[in-house]
Motif scaffolding. Structure first.
Motif, PDB file in Angstrom:
ATOM      1  N   ARG A   1       7.438   1.509   0.223  1.00  0.00           N
ATOM      2  CA  ARG A   1       7.397   2.036  -1.839  1.00  0.00           C
ATOM      3  C   ARG A   1       6.772   3.692  -0.561  1.00  0.00           C
ATOM      4  O   ARG A   1       5.516   3.017   0.455  1.00  0.00           O
ATOM      5  CB  ARG A   1       7.014   0.857  -1.747  1.00  0.00           C
ATOM      6  CG  ARG A   1       7.081   0.468  -2.542  1.00  0.00           C
ATOM      7  CD  ARG A   1       6.841  -0.567  -3.510  1.00  0.00           C
ATOM      8  NE  ARG A   1       6.147   0.667  -4.541  1.00  0.00           N
ATOM      9  CZ  ARG A   1       6.537  -0.145  -6.373  1.00  0.00           C
ATOM     10  NH1 ARG A   1       7.146  -1.497  -6.165  1.00  0.00           N
ATOM     11  NH2 ARG A   1       5.730   1.253  -7.108  1.00  0.00           N
ATOM     12  N   LEU A   2       6.336   3.973  -1.489  1.00  0.00           N
ATOM     13  CA  LEU A   2       5.256   5.271  -1.374  1.00  0.00           C
ATOM     14  C   LEU A   2       4.391   5.086  -2.247  1.00  0.00           C
ATOM     15  O   LEU A   2       4.236   5.234  -3.117  1.00  0.00           O
ATOM     16  CB  LEU A   2       6.032   6.473  -1.470  1.00  0.00           C
ATOM     17  CG  LEU A   2       5.651   7.907  -1.462  1.00  0.00           C
ATOM     18  CD1 LEU A   2       5.361   8.217  -0.095  1.00  0.00           C
ATOM     19  CD2 LEU A   2       6.536   8.795  -1.324  1.00  0.00           C
ATOM     20  N   GLY A   3       3.000   5.506  -1.570  1.00  0.00           N
ATOM     21  CA  GLY A   3       1.977   5.425  -2.535  1.00  0.00           C
ATOM     22  C   GLY A   3       1.315   6.100  -2.001  1.00  0.00           C
ATOM     23  O   GLY A   3       1.137   6.884  -1.037  1.00  0.00           O
ATOM     24  N   ARG A   4       0.041   5.804  -2.430  1.00  0.00           N
ATOM     25  CA  ARG A   4      -1.115   6.771  -2.151  1.00  0.00           C
ATOM     26  C   ARG A   4      -1.626   6.519  -1.004  1.00  0.00           C
ATOM     27  O   ARG A   4      -2.032   7.644   0.131  1.00  0.00           O
ATOM     28  CB  ARG A   4      -2.515   6.903  -3.249  1.00  0.00           C
ATOM     29  CG  ARG A   4      -1.906   7.046  -4.018  1.00  0.00           C
ATOM     30  CD  ARG A   4      -3.088   7.313  -4.940  1.00  0.00           C
ATOM     31  NE  ARG A   4      -4.595   7.842  -5.099  1.00  0.00           N
ATOM     32  CZ  ARG A   4      -5.121   8.568  -5.640  1.00  0.00           C
ATOM     33  NH1 ARG A   4      -4.808   8.437  -6.557  1.00  0.00           N
ATOM     34  NH2 ARG A   4      -5.982   9.013  -5.821  1.00  0.00           N
ATOM     35  N   HIS A   5      -1.641   5.149  -0.346  1.00  0.00           N
ATOM     36  CA  HIS A   5      -2.938   5.091   1.186  1.00  0.00           C
ATOM     37  C   HIS A   5      -1.243   5.412   2.061  1.00  0.00           C
ATOM     38  O   HIS A   5      -1.777   5.346   3.138  1.00  0.00           O
ATOM     39  CB  HIS A   5      -2.375   3.592   1.116  1.00  0.00           C
ATOM     40  CG  HIS A   5      -4.090   3.066   0.148  1.00  0.00           C
ATOM     41  ND1 HIS A   5      -5.057   3.871   0.893  1.00  0.00           N
ATOM     42  CD2 HIS A   5      -3.712   2.169  -1.147  1.00  0.00           C
ATOM     43  CE1 HIS A   5      -6.191   2.651  -0.657  1.00  0.00           C
ATOM     44  NE2 HIS A   5      -5.061   2.087  -1.411  1.00  0.00           N
ATOM     45  N   VAL A   6       0.290   5.568   1.857  1.00  0.00           N
ATOM     46  CA  VAL A   6       1.351   5.418   2.271  1.00  0.00           C
ATOM     47  C   VAL A   6       0.784   7.005   2.778  1.00  0.00           C
ATOM     48  O   VAL A   6       1.088   7.865   3.738  1.00  0.00           O
ATOM     49  CB  VAL A   6       2.584   5.663   1.683  1.00  0.00           C
ATOM     50  CG1 VAL A   6       3.422   6.016   3.259  1.00  0.00           C
ATOM     51  CG2 VAL A   6       2.508   4.001   2.048  1.00  0.00           C
ATOM     52  N   LEU A   7       0.561   8.032   2.102  1.00  0.00           N
ATOM     53  CA  LEU A   7       0.380   9.638   1.960  1.00  0.00           C
ATOM     54  C   LEU A   7      -0.435  10.152   3.075  1.00  0.00           C
ATOM     55  O   LEU A   7      -0.709  10.539   4.160  1.00  0.00           O
ATOM     56  CB  LEU A   7      -0.514  10.284   0.601  1.00  0.00           C
ATOM     57  CG  LEU A   7       0.701  10.601  -0.344  1.00  0.00           C
ATOM     58  CD1 LEU A   7       0.461  11.305  -1.333  1.00  0.00           C
ATOM     59  CD2 LEU A   7       2.223  10.774   0.437  1.00  0.00           C
ATOM     60  N   ALA A   8      -1.726   8.857   3.201  1.00  0.00           N
ATOM     61  CA  ALA A   8      -2.433   9.192   4.243  1.00  0.00           C
ATOM     62  C   ALA A   8      -2.967   8.564   5.690  1.00  0.00           C
ATOM     63  O   ALA A   8      -2.771   9.360   6.897  1.00  0.00           O
ATOM     64  CB  ALA A   8      -3.918   8.691   3.862  1.00  0.00           C
ATOM     65  N   GLU A   9      -1.191   7.812   5.846  1.00  0.00           N
ATOM     66  CA  GLU A   9      -0.828   7.555   6.783  1.00  0.00           C
ATOM     67  C   GLU A   9       0.456   8.638   7.554  1.00  0.00           C
ATOM     68  O   GLU A   9       0.422   8.645   8.668  1.00  0.00           O
ATOM     69  CB  GLU A   9       0.197   6.206   6.665  1.00  0.00           C
ATOM     70  CG  GLU A   9      -0.558   4.809   6.135  1.00  0.00           C
ATOM     71  CD  GLU A   9      -1.537   4.010   7.784  1.00  0.00           C
ATOM     72  OE1 GLU A   9      -1.410   4.759   8.484  1.00  0.00           O
ATOM     73  OE2 GLU A   9      -2.823   3.337   7.193  1.00  0.00           O
ATOM     74  N   ILE A  10       1.055   8.915   6.331  1.00  0.00           N
ATOM     75  CA  ILE A  10       2.373  10.042   6.872  1.00  0.00           C
ATOM     76  C   ILE A  10       1.079  11.155   7.723  1.00  0.00           C
ATOM     77  O   ILE A  10       1.307  11.994   8.715  1.00  0.00           O
ATOM     78  CB  ILE A  10       2.808  10.432   6.162  1.00  0.00           C
ATOM     79  CG1 ILE A  10       3.878   9.500   5.220  1.00  0.00           C
ATOM     80  CG2 ILE A  10       3.422  11.439   5.863  1.00  0.00           C
ATOM     81  CD1 ILE A  10       4.432   9.569   4.045  1.00  0.00           C
ATOM     82  N   ALA A  11       0.150  11.570   6.813  1.00  0.00           N
ATOM     83  CA  ALA A  11      -0.978  12.513   6.903  1.00  0.00           C
ATOM     84  C   ALA A  11      -1.295  12.428   8.225  1.00  0.00           C
ATOM     85  O   ALA A  11      -1.234  12.985   9.348  1.00  0.00           O
ATOM     86  CB  ALA A  11      -1.766  13.126   5.861  1.00  0.00           C
ATOM     87  N   GLU A  12      -1.898  11.543   8.921  1.00  0.00           N
ATOM     88  CA  GLU A  12      -2.548  10.571  10.470  1.00  0.00           C
ATOM     89  C   GLU A  12      -1.593  10.982  11.524  1.00  0.00           C
ATOM     90  O   GLU A  12      -1.516  11.390  12.347  1.00  0.00           O
ATOM     91  CB  GLU A  12      -3.294   9.868   9.806  1.00  0.00           C
ATOM     92  CG  GLU A  12      -3.531   9.304  10.965  1.00  0.00           C
ATOM     93  CD  GLU A  12      -4.494   8.165  11.378  1.00  0.00           C
ATOM     94  OE1 GLU A  12      -4.456   7.457  11.792  1.00  0.00           O
ATOM     95  OE2 GLU A  12      -4.689   7.491   9.815  1.00  0.00           O
ATOM     96  N   SER A  13      -0.160  10.258  11.019  1.00  0.00           N
ATOM     97  CA  SER A  13       1.185   9.855  12.106  1.00  0.00           C
ATOM     98  C   SER A  13       1.654  11.852  12.045  1.00  0.00           C
ATOM     99  O   SER A  13       1.838  11.978  13.595  1.00  0.00           O
ATOM    100  CB  SER A  13       1.737   9.432  11.179  1.00  0.00           C
ATOM    101  OG  SER A  13       3.197   9.315  12.510  1.00  0.00           O
ATOM    102  N   LEU A  14       1.344  12.806  11.164  1.00  0.00           N
ATOM    103  CA  LEU A  14       1.825  14.430  11.346  1.00  0.00           C
ATOM    104  C   LEU A  14       1.152  14.947  12.175  1.00  0.00           C
ATOM    105  O   LEU A  14       0.938  14.708  13.295  1.00  0.00           O
ATOM    106  CB  LEU A  14       1.874  14.707  10.772  1.00  0.00           C
ATOM    107  CG  LEU A  14       3.349  14.896   9.691  1.00  0.00           C
ATOM    108  CD1 LEU A  14       3.647  15.108   8.371  1.00  0.00           C
ATOM    109  CD2 LEU A  14       4.727  14.537  10.712  1.00  0.00           C
ATOM    110  N   THR A  15      -0.409  14.585  11.884  1.00  0.00           N
ATOM    111  CA  THR A  15      -1.586  14.907  12.806  1.00  0.00           C
ATOM    112  C   THR A  15      -1.554  14.853  14.120  1.00  0.00           C
ATOM    113  O   THR A  15      -2.008  15.178  15.307  1.00  0.00           O
ATOM    114  CB  THR A  15      -2.722  14.844  12.136  1.00  0.00           C
ATOM    115  OG1 THR A  15      -3.014  15.371  10.742  1.00  0.00           O
ATOM    116  CG2 THR A  15      -4.486  15.266  13.481  1.00  0.00           C
TER     117      THR A  15
END
Length: 134
Positions: free
Chosen positions: A39-53
Motif C-alpha cells: 500500500r502507498l501511504g505517507r510513511h512509504v513516501l518518506a521511504e521512497i524519498a530516502e531510497s532515491l536519495t
C-alpha cells in the motif's frame, strides 16, 4: 532500488534513469513496488524519498514525495527522477525547486552563457539534448 549487476540495472527506476542519460519518468506505484510495499501511504513516501536519495537521485515535483504536502498519495501519480550529479540539469532543477538554497544568478548565467539565440537550429537541439541528458 538497486538491481543486480548481471541484468544491466534497467529493471529498476534507478537503473532506467542512469541508462536513459540521467532522467526517467515513473509513478509512485512503481516506486512502491520496488520497495516491496503493498500500500502507498505517507510513511512509504518518506521511504521512497530516502531510497532515491541513497541512490544519488533527485525527483520532481518535490511535493509528490512529501508526506506533509501529498496527504493523499496515489499509485498513478507521476514524477521525474534524475541523477544528482551536479550537472546542468541538476543545477536547473535545484534553482527551480529551491531558489533560496541556490546561487540562482550563477546557474542562470551558466545556462545563458551558451547564447541559445546565437545557435543554429541543430545547436539549439543539441543544447536541449544536453540539458535533458538524451
Amino acid at each position: 532500488m538497486s538491481a543486480p549487476p548481471e541484468d544491466g540495472g534497467t529493471d529498476t527506476v534507478a537503473g532506467r534513469c542512469r541508462a536513459g542519460g540521467g532522467l526517467a519518468r515513473t509513478s509512485l506505484g512503481e516506486l512502491r513496488r520496488e520497495l516491496g510495499y503493498g500500500r502507498l501511504g505517507r510513511h512509504v513516501l518518506a521511504e521512497i524519498a530516502e531510497s532515491l536519495t541513497t541512490e544519488g537521485l533527485g525527483w520532481f515535483p518535490a511535493w509528490r514525495l512529501s508526506p506533509k504536502e501529498n496527504d493523499e498519495p496515489h499509485k498513478d501519480q507521476e514524477l521525474w527522477v534524475y541523477v544528482r550529479d551536479g550537472g546542468l540539469r541538476c543545477q536547473v532543477i535545484g534553482v527551480i525547486q529551491a531558489p533560496d538554497s541556490c546561487d540562482v544568478p550563477a546557474v542562470l548565467d551558466g545556462l545563458l552563457a551558451r547564447r541559445p539565440s546565437a545557435l543554429s537550429a541543430e545547436g539549439k537541439l543539441s543544447l536541449i539534448r544536453e540539458i535533458l541528458g538524451v
